[in-house]
Design a protein around this motif. Structure first.
Motif, PDB file in Angstrom:
ATOM      1  N   PHE A 139     -50.361   4.553  11.614  1.00 52.84           N
ATOM      2  CA  PHE A 139     -50.088   3.644  12.792  1.00 52.84           C
ATOM      3  C   PHE A 139     -49.059   2.646  12.198  1.00 52.84           C
ATOM      4  N   GLY A 140     -48.681   1.787  12.905  1.00 53.64           N
ATOM      5  CA  GLY A 140     -47.588   0.819  12.883  1.00 53.64           C
ATOM      6  C   GLY A 140     -46.295   1.398  12.676  1.00 53.64           C
ATOM      7  N   CYS A 141     -45.737   1.860  13.643  1.00 57.65           N
ATOM      8  CA  CYS A 141     -44.265   2.756  13.551  1.00 57.65           C
ATOM      9  C   CYS A 141     -43.317   1.804  14.290  1.00 57.65           C
ATOM     10  N   HIS A 142     -42.259   1.697  13.751  1.00 60.22           N
ATOM     11  CA  HIS A 142     -41.133   0.869  14.255  1.00 60.22           C
ATOM     12  C   HIS A 142     -40.145   2.109  14.269  1.00 60.22           C
ATOM     13  N   VAL A 143     -39.554   2.217  15.459  1.00 59.88           N
ATOM     14  CA  VAL A 143     -38.486   3.209  15.807  1.00 59.88           C
ATOM     15  C   VAL A 143     -37.043   2.621  16.009  1.00 59.88           C
ATOM     16  N   TYR A 144     -36.125   3.332  15.623  1.00 64.36           N
ATOM     17  CA  TYR A 144     -34.610   2.780  15.683  1.00 64.36           C
ATOM     18  C   TYR A 144     -33.888   3.956  15.988  1.00 64.36           C
ATOM     19  N   ARG A 145     -32.661   4.032  16.607  1.00 58.77           N
ATOM     20  CA  ARG A 145     -31.785   5.130  16.756  1.00 58.77           C
ATOM     21  C   ARG A 145     -30.779   5.051  15.698  1.00 58.77           C
ATOM     22  N   ALA A 146     -30.464   6.480  15.214  1.00 58.84           N
ATOM     23  CA  ALA A 146     -29.232   6.963  14.348  1.00 58.84           C
ATOM     24  C   ALA A 146     -28.710   7.783  15.056  1.00 58.84           C
ATOM     25  N   GLY A 147     -27.380   7.546  15.598  1.00 57.27           N
ATOM     26  CA  GLY A 147     -26.597   8.336  16.387  1.00 57.27           C
ATOM     27  C   GLY A 147     -27.336   8.852  17.617  1.00 57.27           C
ATOM     28  N   GLU A 148     -27.544  10.039  17.779  1.00 58.67           N
ATOM     29  CA  GLU A 148     -28.489  10.538  18.738  1.00 58.67           C
ATOM     30  C   GLU A 148     -29.743  10.831  18.376  1.00 58.67           C
ATOM     31  N   SER A 149     -30.211  10.475  17.346  1.00 58.52           N
ATOM     32  CA  SER A 149     -31.671  10.651  16.807  1.00 58.52           C
ATOM     33  C   SER A 149     -32.439   9.328  16.871  1.00 58.52           C
ATOM     34  N   GLN A 150     -33.769   9.688  17.094  1.00 56.58           N
ATOM     35  CA  GLN A 150     -34.581   8.611  16.944  1.00 56.58           C
ATOM     36  C   GLN A 150     -35.341   8.683  15.474  1.00 56.58           C
ATOM     37  N   VAL A 151     -35.420   7.559  14.803  1.00 56.14           N
ATOM     38  CA  VAL A 151     -36.160   7.499  13.381  1.00 56.14           C
ATOM     39  C   VAL A 151     -37.039   6.622  13.470  1.00 56.14           C
ATOM     40  N   ARG A 152     -38.230   7.044  12.914  1.00 53.20           N
ATOM     41  CA  ARG A 152     -39.696   6.464  12.676  1.00 53.20           C
ATOM     42  C   ARG A 152     -39.896   6.114  11.276  1.00 53.20           C
ATOM     43  N   VAL A 153     -40.142   4.585  11.236  1.00 54.70           N
ATOM     44  CA  VAL A 153     -40.432   4.233   9.842  1.00 54.70           C
ATOM     45  C   VAL A 153     -41.463   3.263  10.042  1.00 54.70           C
ATOM     46  N   THR A 154     -42.493   3.141   9.118  1.00 47.44           N
ATOM     47  CA  THR A 154     -43.370   2.072   9.123  1.00 47.44           C
ATOM     48  C   THR A 154     -42.777   0.657   9.205  1.00 47.44           C
ATOM     49  N   ASP A 155     -43.462   0.005   9.930  1.00 48.00           N
ATOM     50  CA  ASP A 155     -43.058  -1.603  10.285  1.00 48.00           C
ATOM     51  C   ASP A 155     -43.612  -2.244   8.759  1.00 48.00           C
ATOM     52  N   ARG A 156     -42.971  -3.406   8.975  1.00 50.94           N
ATOM     53  CA  ARG A 156     -43.026  -4.284   7.545  1.00 50.94           C
ATOM     54  C   ARG A 156     -44.490  -4.631   7.150  1.00 50.94           C
ATOM     55  N   GLU A 157     -45.403  -4.951   7.812  1.00 49.73           N
ATOM     56  CA  GLU A 157     -46.820  -5.069   7.485  1.00 49.73           C
ATOM     57  C   GLU A 157     -47.420  -3.840   7.222  1.00 49.73           C
ATOM     58  N   LYS A 158     -47.195  -2.725   7.747  1.00 46.10           N
ATOM     59  CA  LYS A 158     -47.856  -1.416   7.620  1.00 46.10           C
ATOM     60  C   LYS A 158     -47.259  -0.956   6.112  1.00 46.10           C
ATOM     61  N   THR A 159     -46.106  -1.194   5.941  1.00 47.16           N
ATOM     62  CA  THR A 159     -45.197  -0.835   4.717  1.00 47.16           C
ATOM     63  C   THR A 159     -46.131  -1.513   3.433  1.00 47.16           C
ATOM     64  N   ILE A 160     -46.130  -2.849   3.511  1.00 44.92           N
ATOM     65  CA  ILE A 160     -46.956  -3.512   2.601  1.00 44.92           C
ATOM     66  C   ILE A 160     -48.455  -2.752   2.170  1.00 44.92           C
ATOM     67  N   LEU A 161     -49.234  -2.487   3.185  1.00 49.26           N
ATOM     68  CA  LEU A 161     -50.364  -1.834   3.085  1.00 49.26           C
ATOM     69  C   LEU A 161     -50.575  -0.692   2.694  1.00 49.26           C
ATOM     70  N   ASP A 162     -49.487   0.240   2.982  1.00 47.00           N
ATOM     71  CA  ASP A 162     -49.480   1.511   2.405  1.00 47.00           C
ATOM     72  C   ASP A 162     -49.171   1.415   1.014  1.00 47.00           C
ATOM     73  N   CYS A 163     -48.288   0.719   0.611  1.00 43.66           N
ATOM     74  CA  CYS A 163     -47.578   0.635  -0.862  1.00 43.66           C
ATOM     75  C   CYS A 163     -48.677   0.004  -1.830  1.00 43.66           C
ATOM     76  N   LEU A 164     -49.445  -0.806  -1.031  1.00 41.64           N
ATOM     77  CA  LEU A 164     -50.716  -1.128  -1.899  1.00 41.64           C
ATOM     78  C   LEU A 164     -51.833  -0.278  -2.096  1.00 41.64           C
ATOM     79  N   ASP A 165     -51.811   0.672  -0.938  1.00 37.72           N
ATOM     80  CA  ASP A 165     -52.898   1.709  -1.099  1.00 37.72           C
ATOM     81  C   ASP A 165     -52.353   2.934  -1.801  1.00 37.72           C
ATOM     82  N   ARG A 166     -51.073   3.079  -2.160  1.00 30.75           N
ATOM     83  CA  ARG A 166     -50.512   4.040  -3.023  1.00 30.75           C
ATOM     84  C   ARG A 166     -49.574   3.562  -4.006  1.00 30.75           C
ATOM     85  N   PRO A 167     -49.748   2.648  -4.844  1.00 29.14           N
ATOM     86  CA  PRO A 167     -48.728   1.996  -5.782  1.00 29.14           C
ATOM     87  C   PRO A 167     -47.674   2.870  -6.402  1.00 29.14           C
ATOM     88  N   GLU A 168     -48.176   4.165  -6.799  1.00 31.30           N
ATOM     89  CA  GLU A 168     -47.429   5.150  -7.366  1.00 31.30           C
ATOM     90  C   GLU A 168     -46.287   5.705  -6.601  1.00 31.30           C
TER      91      GLU A 168
END
Length: 270
Positions: A139-168
């Protein structure tokens, strides 16, 4: 530049007109008809340098601006979204997207709930790492456009939690401490708290709680919010950074954390 037949040119033109840069074999069947002739046409377009195979059954149209040598750089994040269904760019790559790290990872990390046989594909010389997670952690999806494509990336807060879940997958917990400092003032702590409940990992709560009280943030979460985090603690002791073999030098009892990183290295740099 190797010339195209009329049928090949018409096929590429029809896809380009629809805004498709990346397509599947089934899309080619809809234009050229189903069968071996279409598969042979795709193979010829690859040989001529007009298509790049991303993986079996998926292709990228090489743009005209690539020139005679068919040389260009495609956005790794755009490709990432086509490597697997239900995907988001995450972990160290998401830290980089949000300018929470000065490090540029050599691998683009892609989070998904889908099964994937090839977990470390290479496309156009770029390396990817496919990371499968449980649905409750997707969950925690941020969407932006890159040309004709939509790119999905985890938002700031979700990114921090994911990184603490899998530090490696994130450069280690020290990198997450740096990220908290880099994003100081930009985090939505209410959203972070909601995410902690939804994420359902006691170890992540412990690591985050310890870090935000250690790295000397100018805009930390309110004390009442930290008490909410403390209520989410699970039994047992978790290691601050399980991605390093460094042995713990103390236990931070408030957050039930074995501290195995040099704490002076986590403090705000001036």
């Amino acid at each position: 530049m190797i010339s195209l037949s009329h049928a090949e040119a018409s096929f590429l033109t029809s896809l380009a007109a629809s805004g498709q840069r990346i397509f599947a074999t089934k899309d080619a069947y809809e234009v050229l008809g189903e069968g071996k002739a279409t598969r042979d046409a795709l193979a010829r377009l690859i040989d001529k340098g007009w298509l790049e195979r991303i993986e079996k059954g998926k292709y990228l149209i090489v743009p005209l601006e690539a020139g005679p040598d068919r040389t260009w750089t495609e956005d790794a994040y755009v490709i990432a979204g086509h490597l697997v269904s239900h995907a988001m760019v995450g972990y160290w790559s998401a830290l980089n997207y949000w300018n929470l790290t000065e490090q540029v990872p050599r691998i683009t990390y892609v989070q998904t709930t889908a099964r994937k046989e090839r977990r470390t594909p290479q496309v156009l010389g770029m390396r990817f790492r496919i990371v499968r997670v449980k649905p409750r952690k997707f969950f925690g999806c941020h969407v932006y456009r890159a040309g004709e494509s939509q790119v999905r990336v985890t938002d700031r807060e979700k990114t921090i939690l994911d990184c603490l879940d899998r530090p490696e997958l994130s450069g280690g917990v020290f990198q997450v401490g740096e990220a908290l400092l880099a994003g100081d003032g930009d985090f939505d702590w209410g959203r972070m708290t909601d995410y902690l409940r939804r994420f359902g990992s006691g170890a992540v709560v412990k690591r985050l709680g310890f870090l935000v009280e250690t790295v000397e943030l100018t805009h930390p979460p309110a004390p009442t919010m930290l008490h909410e985090w403390l209520d989410l603690l699970t039994a047992g002791i978790s290691r601050l950074d399980p991605s390093t073999p460094r042995k713990p030098h103390r236990i931070a009892t408030r957050w039930r954390i074995e501290v195995n990183l040099p704490e002076e290295g986590l403090l705000r740099r001036t």
